[in-house]
Design an enzyme around this catalytic site. Structure first.
Site, PDB file in Angstrom:
ATOM      1  N   LEU A   1       6.045   4.895  -1.008  1.00  0.00           N
ATOM      2  CA  LEU A   1       4.554   4.311  -0.034  1.00  0.00           C
ATOM      3  C   LEU A   1       3.637   3.777  -0.938  1.00  0.00           C
ATOM      4  CD1 LEU A   1       4.513   6.712   2.875  1.00  0.00           C
ATOM      5  CD2 LEU A   1       5.829   5.539   2.889  1.00  0.00           C
ATOM      6  N   ASP A   2       3.166   3.092  -0.614  1.00  0.00           N
ATOM      7  CA  ASP A   2       1.964   2.391  -1.306  1.00  0.00           C
ATOM      8  C   ASP A   2       0.639   3.684  -1.389  1.00  0.00           C
ATOM      9  OD1 ASP A   2       3.040   0.487  -1.496  1.00  0.00           O
ATOM     10  OD2 ASP A   2       1.831  -1.390   0.214  1.00  0.00           O
ATOM     11  N   LYS A   3       0.220   3.754  -2.281  1.00  0.00           N
ATOM     12  CA  LYS A   3      -0.658   4.693  -2.662  1.00  0.00           C
ATOM     13  C   LYS A   3      -2.142   5.018  -1.229  1.00  0.00           C
ATOM     14  CE  LYS A   3      -5.013   6.252  -5.639  1.00  0.00           C
ATOM     15  NZ  LYS A   3      -5.871   5.701  -6.324  1.00  0.00           N
ATOM     16  N   ASP A   4      -2.187   3.616  -0.694  1.00  0.00           N
ATOM     17  CA  ASP A   4      -3.359   3.529   0.555  1.00  0.00           C
ATOM     18  C   ASP A   4      -2.605   4.295   2.008  1.00  0.00           C
ATOM     19  OD1 ASP A   4      -5.560   3.229  -0.753  1.00  0.00           O
ATOM     20  OD2 ASP A   4      -5.197   1.118  -0.606  1.00  0.00           O
ATOM     21  N   THR A   5      -1.195   4.073   1.623  1.00  0.00           N
ATOM     22  CA  THR A   5      -0.502   3.798   2.795  1.00  0.00           C
ATOM     23  C   THR A   5      -0.497   5.760   3.212  1.00  0.00           C
ATOM     24  OG1 THR A   5       0.503   1.836   2.954  1.00  0.00           O
ATOM     25  CG2 THR A   5       1.692   3.586   4.400  1.00  0.00           C
TER      26      THR A   5
END
Length: 238
Positions: A54-58
């Protein structure tokens, strides 16, 4: 939420499903600037294998395998699109249709390094969506990924004119403040300045459905982030 505070949703001898907080790396980055979820799990289990990211901010649900055999199996079913992947997102504005499929090919942006764009020469990309709660300012939307392109939901939301809230790459990147959407907003007595209700990319991996190595079906869910629910609740009040 402290960055090291992740929640284990489910685990057995084969794999562990974790609710990753927004702002935490899935795996170490090149700079080794901060501890990743994989490193926290390695501390706990000694050995862990990355299946997907998952993307860091997700925030939200992510699987890690505990053995090499399970790792190979899970990677294969992700690759073969045998895993149903569902996300929740807060988008800006309200999509016209209550549900639909965004079918728009995605490729790397020619000039913006690290970002993607819709282009006819891109790879086929399909995202199903269903509006769960709508409001003229922000809407809560459920997404289903039929393909797994980089930043797919973010790019497709921008493509239909409703980027995800707080998206610095594909939206305006602004934090969500209640004062910007509520006419009668009043600061609480204890606060000198308004705190944003959402201050990170408004995207959350909330459900994975798949059959494991032993033929058992799993439907795993990570509850909707409280800030998503709080925003929609406030918008209902008007």
């Amino acid at each position: 939420m402290a960055k090291s505070k992740f929640e284990i949703i489910f685990e057995n001898d084969d794999f562990v499903a974790v609710n990753k907080p927004g702002g935490m790396l899935t795996i170490p980055d090149r700079e080794q600037t901060e501890k990743s979820l994989k490193e926290y799990l390695t501390d706990k289990y000694q050995q862990i294998f990355t299946v997907h990211r998952l993307d860091k901010d997700t925030s939200g649900l992510i699987l890690f395998a505990k053995t090499d055999v399970v790792h190979k199996y899970l990677c294969k079913i992700f690759e073969d699109r045998q895993v149903e992947k569902y996300y929740l997102g807060v988008v800006m504005g309200a999509p016209i249709d209550d549900e639909g499929i965004i079918d728009a090919p995605i490729t790397e942006h020619l000039t913006k390094k690290g970002s993607m764009t819709v282009h006819r020469s891109g790879k086929a990309s399909q995202t199903g969506y269903s509006v769960m709660e709508r409001n003229q300012h922000f809407s809560l939307v459920s997404f289903r990924l039929f393909t797994g392109r980089t930043h797919q939901i973010r790019v497709h939301c921008k493509h239909i004119g409703h980027p995800l809230a707080c998206d610095p790459l594909y939206g305006d990147g602004k934090q969500v403040l209640l004062s910007s959407v509520k006419k009668k907003f009043k600061l609480s007595k204890h606060d000198e300045e308004e705190r944003p209700i959402i201050n990170r990319l408004a995207l959350h991996s909330y459900k994975l459905v798949f059959t494991d190595l032993h033929g058992q079906l799993h439907t795993l869910e990570a509850p909707a982030p409280k800030e998503f629910r709080a925003l929609m609740q406030q918008l209902k009040k008007g």
